[in-house]
Design a protein around this motif. Structure first.
Motif, PDB file in Angstrom:
ATOM      1  N   GLU A   1      46.235 -32.319 -12.175  1.00 24.84           N
ATOM      2  CA  GLU A   1      45.319 -31.624 -11.258  1.00 24.84           C
ATOM      3  C   GLU A   1      45.668 -30.147 -11.086  1.00 24.84           C
ATOM      4  OE1 GLU A   1      48.620 -33.256  -8.675  1.00 24.84           O
ATOM      5  OE2 GLU A   1      47.506 -33.935 -10.423  1.00 24.84           O
ATOM      6  N   LYS A   2      46.861 -29.746 -11.515  1.00 27.29           N
ATOM      7  CA  LYS A   2      47.259 -28.331 -11.442  1.00 27.29           C
ATOM      8  C   LYS A   2      46.701 -27.526 -12.618  1.00 27.29           C
ATOM      9  CE  LYS A   2      51.572 -29.587  -9.202  1.00 27.29           C
ATOM     10  NZ  LYS A   2      53.019 -29.729  -9.404  1.00 27.29           N
ATOM     11  N   PHE A   3      46.279 -28.223 -13.678  1.00 28.33           N
ATOM     12  CA  PHE A   3      45.845 -27.551 -14.899  1.00 28.33           C
ATOM     13  C   PHE A   3      44.397 -27.829 -15.273  1.00 28.33           C
ATOM     14  CE2 PHE A   3      50.368 -28.456 -15.092  1.00 28.33           C
ATOM     15  CZ  PHE A   3      50.880 -27.179 -15.274  1.00 28.33           C
ATOM     16  N   VAL A   4      43.821 -28.878 -14.713  1.00 30.98           N
ATOM     17  CA  VAL A   4      42.456 -29.293 -15.044  1.00 30.98           C
ATOM     18  C   VAL A   4      41.633 -29.277 -13.773  1.00 30.98           C
ATOM     19  CG1 VAL A   4      41.021 -31.169 -15.969  1.00 30.98           C
ATOM     20  CG2 VAL A   4      43.331 -30.814 -16.865  1.00 30.98           C
ATOM     21  N   THR A   5      40.384 -28.849 -13.890  1.00 35.13           N
ATOM     22  CA  THR A   5      39.495 -28.897 -12.742  1.00 35.13           C
ATOM     23  C   THR A   5      38.100 -29.281 -13.204  1.00 35.13           C
ATOM     24  OG1 THR A   5      38.839 -27.758 -10.727  1.00 35.13           O
ATOM     25  CG2 THR A   5      38.768 -26.473 -12.743  1.00 35.13           C
ATOM     26  N   SER A   6      37.206 -29.392 -12.285  1.00 32.96           N
ATOM     27  CA  SER A   6      35.813 -29.692 -12.572  1.00 32.96           C
ATOM     28  C   SER A   6      34.974 -28.674 -11.821  1.00 32.96           C
ATOM     29  CB  SER A   6      35.495 -31.119 -12.115  1.00 32.96           C
ATOM     30  OG  SER A   6      34.147 -31.436 -12.411  1.00 32.96           O
ATOM     31  N   VAL A   7      33.945 -28.165 -12.489  1.00 29.19           N
ATOM     32  CA  VAL A   7      33.108 -27.136 -11.875  1.00 29.19           C
ATOM     33  C   VAL A   7      31.629 -27.428 -12.104  1.00 29.19           C
ATOM     34  CG1 VAL A   7      34.859 -25.326 -12.152  1.00 29.19           C
ATOM     35  CG2 VAL A   7      33.154 -25.659 -13.936  1.00 29.19           C
ATOM     36  N   TYR A   8      30.824 -26.834 -11.241  1.00 28.73           N
ATOM     37  CA  TYR A   8      29.382 -26.806 -11.447  1.00 28.73           C
ATOM     38  C   TYR A   8      29.080 -25.480 -12.146  1.00 28.73           C
ATOM     39  CZ  TYR A   8      29.129 -30.430  -7.837  1.00 28.73           C
ATOM     40  OH  TYR A   8      29.289 -31.570  -7.105  1.00 28.73           O
TER      41      TYR A   8
ATOM     42  N   GLN B   1      26.801 -18.796 -12.527  1.00 28.03           N
ATOM     43  CA  GLN B   1      27.562 -19.235 -11.363  1.00 28.03           C
ATOM     44  C   GLN B   1      28.500 -20.365 -11.788  1.00 28.03           C
ATOM     45  OE1 GLN B   1      24.918 -20.415  -8.240  1.00 28.03           O
ATOM     46  NE2 GLN B   1      24.247 -18.338  -7.828  1.00 28.03           N
ATOM     47  N   VAL B   2      29.770 -20.214 -11.455  1.00 23.54           N
ATOM     48  CA  VAL B   2      30.768 -21.245 -11.720  1.00 23.54           C
ATOM     49  C   VAL B   2      31.397 -21.576 -10.374  1.00 23.54           C
ATOM     50  CG1 VAL B   2      32.867 -21.846 -12.978  1.00 23.54           C
ATOM     51  CG2 VAL B   2      31.185 -20.303 -14.026  1.00 23.54           C
ATOM     52  N   ILE B   3      31.149 -22.783  -9.892  1.00 24.64           N
ATOM     53  CA  ILE B   3      31.624 -23.189  -8.568  1.00 24.64           C
ATOM     54  C   ILE B   3      32.537 -24.401  -8.713  1.00 24.64           C
ATOM     55  CG2 ILE B   3      30.930 -23.966  -6.271  1.00 24.64           C
ATOM     56  CD1 ILE B   3      28.173 -22.614  -6.868  1.00 24.64           C
ATOM     57  N   ALA B   4      33.788 -24.248  -8.301  1.00 23.74           N
ATOM     58  CA  ALA B   4      34.754 -25.346  -8.394  1.00 23.74           C
ATOM     59  C   ALA B   4      34.381 -26.470  -7.426  1.00 23.74           C
ATOM     60  CB  ALA B   4      36.151 -24.837  -8.091  1.00 23.74           C
ATOM     61  N   LYS B   5      34.518 -27.692  -7.905  1.00 23.75           N
ATOM     62  CA  LYS B   5      34.278 -28.856  -7.051  1.00 23.75           C
ATOM     63  C   LYS B   5      35.519 -29.073  -6.193  1.00 23.75           C
ATOM     64  CE  LYS B   5      31.287 -31.157 -10.385  1.00 23.75           C
ATOM     65  NZ  LYS B   5      31.092 -32.392 -11.169  1.00 23.75           N
ATOM     66  N   LYS B   6      35.343 -29.099  -4.883  1.00 20.99           N
ATOM     67  CA  LYS B   6      36.469 -29.209  -3.953  1.00 20.99           C
ATOM     68  C   LYS B   6      37.255 -30.504  -4.130  1.00 20.99           C
ATOM     69  CE  LYS B   6      34.197 -26.331  -0.544  1.00 20.99           C
ATOM     70  NZ  LYS B   6      33.575 -26.231   0.756  1.00 20.99           N
ATOM     71  N   GLU B   7      36.574 -31.594  -4.461  1.00 17.96           N
ATOM     72  CA  GLU B   7      37.230 -32.895  -4.554  1.00 17.96           C
ATOM     73  C   GLU B   7      37.840 -33.168  -5.928  1.00 17.96           C
ATOM     74  OE1 GLU B   7      33.067 -33.271  -5.974  1.00 17.96           O
ATOM     75  OE2 GLU B   7      33.965 -32.304  -4.256  1.00 17.96           O
ATOM     76  N   ALA B   8      37.726 -32.226  -6.866  1.00 19.35           N
ATOM     77  CA  ALA B   8      38.175 -32.450  -8.242  1.00 19.35           C
ATOM     78  C   ALA B   8      39.648 -32.829  -8.326  1.00 19.35           C
ATOM     79  CB  ALA B   8      37.896 -31.220  -9.097  1.00 19.35           C
ATOM     80  N   ALA B   9      40.526 -32.125  -7.644  1.00 22.03           N
ATOM     81  CA  ALA B   9      41.965 -32.394  -7.735  1.00 22.03           C
ATOM     82  C   ALA B   9      42.304 -33.812  -7.283  1.00 22.03           C
ATOM     83  CB  ALA B   9      42.753 -31.372  -6.923  1.00 22.03           C
ATOM     84  N   ASP B  10      41.617 -34.289  -6.244  1.00 18.06           N
ATOM     85  CA  ASP B  10      41.880 -35.646  -5.751  1.00 18.06           C
ATOM     86  C   ASP B  10      41.531 -36.701  -6.795  1.00 18.06           C
ATOM     87  OD1 ASP B  10      42.791 -34.727  -3.307  1.00 18.06           O
ATOM     88  OD2 ASP B  10      40.812 -34.849  -2.368  1.00 18.06           O
ATOM     89  N   ILE B  11      40.514 -36.437  -7.581  1.00 16.94           N
ATOM     90  CA  ILE B  11      40.102 -37.393  -8.622  1.00 16.94           C
ATOM     91  C   ILE B  11      40.995 -37.257  -9.850  1.00 16.94           C
ATOM     92  CG2 ILE B  11      38.221 -37.990 -10.206  1.00 16.94           C
ATOM     93  CD1 ILE B  11      36.297 -37.069  -7.919  1.00 16.94           C
TER      94      ILE B  11
ATOM     95  N   LYS C   1      44.059 -36.168 -10.162  1.00 20.19           N
ATOM     96  CA  LYS C   1      45.461 -36.582 -10.006  1.00 20.19           C
ATOM     97  C   LYS C   1      45.645 -38.074 -10.287  1.00 20.19           C
ATOM     98  CE  LYS C   1      45.385 -37.540  -5.086  1.00 20.19           C
ATOM     99  NZ  LYS C   1      45.851 -37.188  -3.772  1.00 20.19           N
ATOM    100  N   ASP C   2      44.568 -38.852 -10.209  1.00 20.06           N
ATOM    101  CA  ASP C   2      44.649 -40.294 -10.482  1.00 20.06           C
ATOM    102  C   ASP C   2      44.475 -40.630 -11.963  1.00 20.06           C
ATOM    103  OD1 ASP C   2      45.091 -40.849  -7.813  1.00 20.06           O
ATOM    104  OD2 ASP C   2      42.955 -41.080  -7.361  1.00 20.06           O
ATOM    105  N   TRP C   3      44.099 -39.645 -12.790  1.00 22.56           N
ATOM    106  CA  TRP C   3      43.952 -39.900 -14.224  1.00 22.56           C
ATOM    107  C   TRP C   3      45.271 -40.361 -14.826  1.00 22.56           C
ATOM    108  CZ3 TRP C   3      40.965 -35.030 -16.340  1.00 22.56           C
ATOM    109  CH2 TRP C   3      39.654 -35.059 -15.869  1.00 22.56           C
ATOM    110  N   ILE C   4      46.329 -39.573 -14.569  1.00 22.98           N
ATOM    111  CA  ILE C   4      47.679 -39.901 -15.038  1.00 22.98           C
ATOM    112  C   ILE C   4      48.594 -39.611 -13.854  1.00 22.98           C
ATOM    113  CG2 ILE C   4      49.480 -39.477 -16.746  1.00 22.98           C
ATOM    114  CD1 ILE C   4      47.306 -38.239 -18.545  1.00 22.98           C
ATOM    115  N   PRO C   5      48.770 -40.592 -12.970  1.00 21.52           N
ATOM    116  CA  PRO C   5      49.541 -40.372 -11.745  1.00 21.52           C
ATOM    117  C   PRO C   5      50.925 -39.768 -12.015  1.00 21.52           C
ATOM    118  CG  PRO C   5      48.464 -42.514 -11.697  1.00 21.52           C
ATOM    119  CD  PRO C   5      48.273 -41.959 -13.071  1.00 21.52           C
ATOM    120  N   GLY C   6      51.254 -38.755 -11.227  1.00 19.59           N
ATOM    121  CA  GLY C   6      52.558 -38.115 -11.339  1.00 19.59           C
ATOM    122  C   GLY C   6      52.656 -37.045 -12.404  1.00 19.59           C
ATOM    123  N   SER C   7      51.604 -36.843 -13.184  1.00 24.19           N
ATOM    124  CA  SER C   7      51.666 -35.875 -14.282  1.00 24.19           C
ATOM    125  C   SER C   7      51.423 -34.445 -13.834  1.00 24.19           C
ATOM    126  CB  SER C   7      50.625 -36.227 -15.351  1.00 24.19           C
ATOM    127  OG  SER C   7      49.312 -36.000 -14.848  1.00 24.19           O
ATOM    128  N   GLY C   8      50.770 -34.271 -12.695  1.00 25.44           N
ATOM    129  CA  GLY C   8      50.418 -32.931 -12.239  1.00 25.44           C
ATOM    130  C   GLY C   8      49.190 -32.369 -12.944  1.00 25.44           C
TER     131      GLY C   8
END
Length: 84
Positions: A35-42, A14-24, A26-33
């Protein structure tokens, strides 16, 4: 990822995407986008005992090494080491 896990002998994957991942992310490198290429999953899966790559009795591979016994030091009223 599922294919790699299946090829390694896992099942019930089972691979389940974390819903809040993009919000976190996007703050790694603000403005880089990022969150469109990286995600976090269980990820959960089961690896059967008889599957390839299973190590028998994993706990047997853990070896306890006691700390060295102090020589000439004060080890308290009970002494130090074997037969103290």
């Amino acid at each position: 990822m599922r294919d790699m896990l299946r090829d390694a002998g896992f099942r019930d994957i089972q691979v389940i995407a974390k819903k809040e991942a993009a919000d976190i992310i996007k703050d790694w490198i603000p403005g880089s986008g990022a969150e469109k290429f990286v995600t976090s999953v269980y990820v959960t899966a089961i690896k059967p005992v008889d599957s390839w790559g299973h190590r028998d009795n994993v706990r047997a591979a853990v070896v306890y090494v006691p700390p060295p016994i102090a020589e000439g030091g004060d080890c308290g009223a009970g002494g130090c080491g074997p037969g103290a």
